[in-house]
Design an enzyme around this catalytic site. Structure first.
Site, PDB file in Angstrom:
ATOM      1  N   ILE A   1       0.986  -1.048   0.153  1.00 40.30           N
ATOM      2  CA  ILE A   1      -0.114   0.092   0.131  1.00 40.30           C
ATOM      3  C   ILE A   1       0.178   1.091   0.029  1.00 40.30           C
ATOM      4  O   ILE A   1       0.591   2.515  -0.409  1.00 40.30           O
ATOM      5  CB  ILE A   1      -0.951   0.113   1.347  1.00 40.30           C
ATOM      6  CG1 ILE A   1      -1.852  -1.075   1.129  1.00 40.30           C
ATOM      7  CG2 ILE A   1      -1.633   1.273   0.856  1.00 40.30           C
ATOM      8  CD1 ILE A   1      -3.047  -1.185   2.295  1.00 40.30           C
TER       9      ILE A   1
ATOM     10  N   GLU B   1     -11.583   2.047  17.421  1.00 43.37           N
ATOM     11  CA  GLU B   1     -12.333   1.473  16.699  1.00 43.37           C
ATOM     12  C   GLU B   1     -13.450   0.778  16.848  1.00 43.37           C
ATOM     13  O   GLU B   1     -14.186   0.586  16.373  1.00 43.37           O
ATOM     14  CB  GLU B   1     -11.798   2.217  15.247  1.00 43.37           C
ATOM     15  CG  GLU B   1     -11.471   0.491  15.170  1.00 43.37           C
ATOM     16  CD  GLU B   1     -10.926   0.562  13.775  1.00 43.37           C
ATOM     17  OE1 GLU B   1     -10.176   1.960  12.966  1.00 43.37           O
ATOM     18  OE2 GLU B   1     -10.784   0.013  12.643  1.00 43.37           O
TER      19      GLU B   1
ATOM     20  N   HIS C   1     -12.669   3.117   8.756  1.00 44.12           N
ATOM     21  CA  HIS C   1     -12.232   2.211   8.287  1.00 44.12           C
ATOM     22  C   HIS C   1     -12.912   1.895   6.806  1.00 44.12           C
ATOM     23  O   HIS C   1     -13.496   0.372   6.419  1.00 44.12           O
ATOM     24  CB  HIS C   1     -12.593   1.182   9.198  1.00 44.12           C
ATOM     25  CG  HIS C   1     -11.855  -0.231   9.381  1.00 44.12           C
ATOM     26  ND1 HIS C   1      -9.865  -0.323  10.113  1.00 44.12           N
ATOM     27  CD2 HIS C   1     -10.605  -0.225   8.072  1.00 44.12           C
ATOM     28  CE1 HIS C   1      -9.428  -1.356   9.854  1.00 44.12           C
ATOM     29  NE2 HIS C   1      -9.522  -1.292   8.808  1.00 44.12           N
TER      30      HIS C   1
HETATM   31  P1  NAD Z   1       2.326  -4.477   3.692  1.00 43.85           P
HETATM   32  O1  NAD Z   1       3.192  -5.880   4.397  1.00 43.85           O
HETATM   33  O2  NAD Z   1       2.546  -5.340   2.149  1.00 43.85           O
HETATM   34  O3  NAD Z   1       3.897  -3.765   3.607  1.00 43.85           O
HETATM   35  C1  NAD Z   1       3.800  -3.375   5.124  1.00 43.85           C
HETATM   36  C2  NAD Z   1       5.300  -2.254   5.090  1.00 43.85           C
HETATM   37  O4  NAD Z   1       5.709  -1.954   6.930  1.00 43.85           O
HETATM   38  C3  NAD Z   1       6.252  -3.423   5.057  1.00 43.85           C
HETATM   39  O5  NAD Z   1       7.225  -3.181   4.386  1.00 43.85           O
HETATM   40  C4  NAD Z   1       7.415  -3.912   6.072  1.00 43.85           C
HETATM   41  O6  NAD Z   1       8.951  -4.366   6.404  1.00 43.85           O
HETATM   42  C5  NAD Z   1       6.973  -2.301   6.997  1.00 43.85           C
HETATM   43  N1  NAD Z   1       7.359  -2.411   8.548  1.00 43.85           N
HETATM   44  C6  NAD Z   1       7.043  -3.372   9.079  1.00 43.85           C
HETATM   45  N2  NAD Z   1       7.187  -2.982  10.528  1.00 43.85           N
HETATM   46  C7  NAD Z   1       7.410  -1.307  10.344  1.00 43.85           C
HETATM   47  C8  NAD Z   1       8.292  -0.354  11.603  1.00 43.85           C
HETATM   48  N3  NAD Z   1       7.886  -0.484  12.637  1.00 43.85           N
HETATM   49  N4  NAD Z   1       8.760   1.090  11.444  1.00 43.85           N
HETATM   50  C9  NAD Z   1       8.260   0.988   9.849  1.00 43.85           C
HETATM   51  N5  NAD Z   1       8.097   0.176   8.754  1.00 43.85           N
HETATM   52  C10 NAD Z   1       7.353  -0.984   8.823  1.00 43.85           C
HETATM   53  O7  NAD Z   1       1.330  -4.565   3.712  1.00 43.85           O
HETATM   54  P2  NAD Z   1       0.453  -3.245   2.991  1.00 43.85           P
HETATM   55  O8  NAD Z   1      -0.529  -4.610   2.272  1.00 43.85           O
HETATM   56  O9  NAD Z   1       1.015  -1.924   2.234  1.00 43.85           O
HETATM   57  O10 NAD Z   1      -0.742  -3.192   4.620  1.00 43.85           O
HETATM   58  C11 NAD Z   1       0.521  -2.066   5.167  1.00 43.85           C
HETATM   59  C12 NAD Z   1      -0.859  -2.050   5.960  1.00 43.85           C
HETATM   60  O11 NAD Z   1      -1.984  -1.318   5.187  1.00 43.85           O
HETATM   61  C13 NAD Z   1      -2.420  -3.083   6.887  1.00 43.85           C
HETATM   62  O12 NAD Z   1      -1.066  -3.980   8.099  1.00 43.85           O
HETATM   63  C14 NAD Z   1      -3.264  -2.723   7.542  1.00 43.85           C
HETATM   64  O13 NAD Z   1      -2.923  -2.824   8.749  1.00 43.85           O
HETATM   65  C15 NAD Z   1      -3.626  -2.008   6.249  1.00 43.85           C
HETATM   66  N6  NAD Z   1      -4.813  -2.038   6.174  1.00 43.85           N
HETATM   67  C16 NAD Z   1      -5.805  -1.031   6.302  1.00 43.85           C
HETATM   68  C17 NAD Z   1      -6.987  -1.201   5.361  1.00 43.85           C
HETATM   69  C18 NAD Z   1      -8.546  -0.254   5.866  1.00 43.85           C
HETATM   70  O14 NAD Z   1      -8.908  -0.671   5.182  1.00 43.85           O
HETATM   71  N7  NAD Z   1      -8.005   1.119   6.143  1.00 43.85           N
HETATM   72  C19 NAD Z   1      -6.990  -2.100   4.720  1.00 43.85           C
HETATM   73  C20 NAD Z   1      -5.984  -3.114   4.302  1.00 43.85           C
HETATM   74  C21 NAD Z   1      -4.802  -2.560   4.851  1.00 43.85           C
END
Ligand code: NAD
Length: 339
Positions: A155, A263, A295
């Site tokens: 993302i 939430e 959300h």
């Molecule tokens: P992803 O696993 O592809 O990417 C997450 C990234 O965060 C990875 O590159 C990881 O190395 C990095 N990371 C881990 N710990 C970290 C830290 N301490 N500091 C900085 N970076 C760190 O995940 P994604 O698919 O990109 O999703 C990201 C987040 O989005 C999910 O964890 C979820 O919480 C959230 N999400 C929200 C919604 C929504 O509707 N609002 C929907 C889907 C996902």
């Protein structure tokens, strides 16, 4: 497979009924959350399907195991709401949807950036009331501003790509440098440097014990005055009370959140006829420079179709082979610190 679906809305039932045309699972939809009070409804179902705000604790897992449940299918990427260790001990397999539409979430983050900057939420109300004054609606050019992306995975990388299109300078913080982000000109920096240099900070890392309150009073004190802070990831990445203090002092100039640490008591329900008891949340809503969405970042037709298809495929794969490519393995979860 016989599946009990909990916490379902009409849009869930529609997308899953459509996708199930191919799979022909035996599905029963329940509107209620899966909780200590409702878990007995799942007796006799080999599979149980839940969403992010259904918390699955040890006691509930034991009741499910006794009732014959072998599989928990999460309609989400995140699995921080499930007691994985107990599930593993009871021999219950957990599967998830690792990615359904990173575009949906990244695009919503951009929607928050644009709305906050150009004050679309305020302009909408003014014009409807016949107030065409533009006083107080002053924005800034995104072109040339510095965007800090925390977590440059699926993302975060798409969010960065969109912001690159506006002509923003990209900086990122992540333990792993994403080649796609490097290719678009992102510079990886330390977290303190990102906080100090960004005009806009967008959070895209998972919630883990390490990232809880990543944005607290100390982090806010390091930000440029008037920074825009966006969170579409998980609510507890931000200490909400610290964010309120930052908004009051002007340290945070704009706050756009799709997620909130408490939430579970609010989101996904129509509470318009009730008195909301969460004073912290209500205080957030009083700021003109705050936008909260409930959300909904994931909520596109593409994402719903992908969630339904992957979930039903996960269940079919488990039914035929006893395994699933999207299984949440306890070892991996511990190694990656969960998300
Ligand atoms: P992803 O696993 O592809 O990417 C997450 C990234 O965060 C990875 O590159 C990881 O190395 C990095 N990371 C881990 N710990 C970290 C830290 N301490 N500091 C900085 N970076 C760190 O995940 P994604 O698919 O990109 O999703 C990201 C987040 O989005 C999910 O964890 C979820 O919480 C959230 N999400 C929200 C919604 C929504 O509707 N609002 C929907 C889907 C996902």
């Amino acid at each position: 497979m016989k599946i009990a679906f909990f916490n379902t809305k009409p849009y869930d039932r529609q997308s899953f009924n459509t996708a199930n045309g191919t799979y022909q699972h035996e599905i029963v939809f329940f509107e209620c959350h899966l909780s200590n009070e409702t878990v007995s409804l799942a007796a006799g179902f080999a599979a149980v399907c839940i969403f992010i705000n259904d918390y699955l604790n040890a006691e509930m897992l034991e009741i499910l195991a006794k009732g014959g449940t072998k599989l928990i299918a999460l309609r989400s990427a995140g699995f921080n709401h499930v007691d994985l260790a107990t599930a593993a001990n009871l021999g219950i397999t957990i599967v998830r949807v690792p990615a359904y539409s990173p575009y949906a979430v990244a695009e919503h983050a951009v929607a928050l950036v644009l709305s906050l900057n150009r004050k679309v939420h305020r302009a909408y109300n003014r014009v409807r009331e016949g107030n065409f004054s533009i006083e107080g609606l002053l924005g800034f050019d995104l072109y040339g501003s510095t965007v800090g992306v925390v977590g440059t995975g699926r993302i975060g990388a798409i969010f960065a790509q969109i912001m690159r299109g506006f002509g923003c300078k990209l900086i990122g913080y992540d333990a792993y440098q994403n080649p796609a982000c490097l290719a678009m000109g992102m510079t990886y920096v330390s977290m303190p440097e990102l906080l100090a240099s960004s005009d806009i900070i967008s959070l895209h890392c998972p919630l883990t014990p390490d990232t809880r309150y990543l944005i607290d009073a100390v982090a806010i004190a390091k930000m440029k005055t008037g920074t825009m802070l966006i969170n579409t990831s998980r609510g507890a990445l931000i200490d909400t009370q610290a964010a309120i203090d930052g908004l009051k002092s002007g340290a945070i100039g704009y706050l756009g959140i799709d997620v909130y640490e408490q939430e579970a008591d609010l989101f996904f329900e129509d509470l318009s006829n009730e008195v909301i008891q969460d004073d912290v949340f209500q205080r957030l809503l009083t700021f003109p420079n705050v936008i909260v969405t409930g959300h909904q970042a994931f909520f596109t037709s593409h994402a719903l179709a992908n969630i339904a298809e992957t979930t039903l495929a996960n269940i079919a794969e488990f039914e035929t082979s006893g395994n699933c490519v999207n299984e949440v393995k306890l070892e991996t979860a511990i190694a990656t610190n969960s998300k």
